[in-house]
Scaffold this active site. Structure first.
Site, PDB file in Angstrom:
ATOM      1  N   ARG A  94       0.872  -1.188   0.305  1.00 49.98           N
ATOM      2  CA  ARG A  94      -0.040  -0.034  -0.235  1.00 49.98           C
ATOM      3  C   ARG A  94       1.037   1.407  -0.239  1.00 49.98           C
ATOM      4  O   ARG A  94       0.131   2.640  -0.376  1.00 49.98           O
ATOM      5  CB  ARG A  94      -1.115  -0.277   1.067  1.00 49.98           C
ATOM      6  CG  ARG A  94      -2.721  -1.010   0.666  1.00 49.98           C
ATOM      7  CD  ARG A  94      -3.325  -0.632   1.454  1.00 49.98           C
ATOM      8  NE  ARG A  94      -2.449  -1.461   3.330  1.00 49.98           N
ATOM      9  CZ  ARG A  94      -2.915  -3.115   2.925  1.00 49.98           C
ATOM     10  NH1 ARG A  94      -3.872  -4.101   2.376  1.00 49.98           N
ATOM     11  NH2 ARG A  94      -2.631  -3.501   4.329  1.00 49.98           N
ATOM     12  N   GLU A 139       2.833 -10.758  13.170  1.00 54.39           N
ATOM     13  CA  GLU A 139       2.240 -11.010  14.581  1.00 54.39           C
ATOM     14  C   GLU A 139       1.680 -12.522  14.923  1.00 54.39           C
ATOM     15  O   GLU A 139       2.254 -13.145  15.199  1.00 54.39           O
ATOM     16  CB  GLU A 139       0.960 -10.798  14.455  1.00 54.39           C
ATOM     17  CG  GLU A 139      -0.326 -10.368  15.693  1.00 54.39           C
ATOM     18  CD  GLU A 139      -1.643  -9.423  15.660  1.00 54.39           C
ATOM     19  OE1 GLU A 139      -2.066  -9.084  14.035  1.00 54.39           O
ATOM     20  OE2 GLU A 139      -2.102  -9.676  16.761  1.00 54.39           O
TER      21      GLU A 139
END
Ligand code: 5GP
Length: 176
Positions: free
Chosen positions: A64, A101
């Protein structure tokens, strides 16, 4: 600043995406509004123009950061440099692995992309834990570039990602 408020208004929130417990911020609705998208790029560009250090190039992060970076670089009339997920770039490259994560990922940059002491700004859509931005900054620094600033549209402040980033960090919009 009114333009920041207009950008913020269009950011979507999706709970439990992509995994349970994660509150996902969606920036794509900003791009559906041409005027607000223009405002968003103007705000980022003006911020770079107001830095005391002149900036030689904009670095964008896969994926992005590739939406914002090239538009900023074009407005500023300076080069755009991509940092990609490993395995996508030809020629001589260097890699940096970082924790996500769940699991890990690797960023890669072409050695020829930057020259020593080049002053760069790194841009991405969002800062969460800061691992992604740190990896990019480390790659640029190891090629001898000066990371003048790291920029994101959104910062999730409670994750304290800012503390991990080895350069000044600017965020346009903050969420706890
Ligand atoms: P970090 O490494 O700081 O934990 O995660 C930041 C990276 O993950 C960025 O490249 C960003 O695009 C992506 N990311 C993490 N959470 C979100 C989110 O809520 N929304 C969006 N759009 N991207 C996210």
């Amino acid at each position: 600043e009114e333009r920041i408020a207009r950008v913020e208004e269009l950011i979507g929130t999706h709970s439990d995406f992509p995994k349970p417990g994660i509150n996902f911020k969606d920036i794509f609705p900003v791009m559906k509004n041409a005027e607000v998208f223009q405002d968003c790029i103007s705000l980022l560009t003006e911020h770079v123009e107001h830095l005391t250090t002149p900036v030689d190039a904009i670095v964008g992060l896969d994926a992005r950061g590739f939406i914002f970076g090239p538009l900023m670089a074009q407005r500023l009339n300076i080069p755009f440099i991509p940092v990609r997920k490993a395995g996508k770039l030809p020629g001589e490259t260097i890699k940096y692995s970082y924790q996500l994560e769940y699991g890990s990922d690797t960023f890669e940059i072409q050695k020829s992309a930057v020259h020593c002491r080049q002053r760069v700004v790194i841009v991405d859509d969002l800062l969460a834990t800061g691992g992604t931005m740190k990896a990019a900054a480390m790659l640029l620094k190891s090629l001898g570039a000066e990371v003048v600033e790291c920029m994101v549209v959104i910062e999730l402040t409670s994750l304290k990602g800012r503390d991990k980033v080895p350069a000044p960090l600017y965020s346009m919009i903050q969420y706890h």
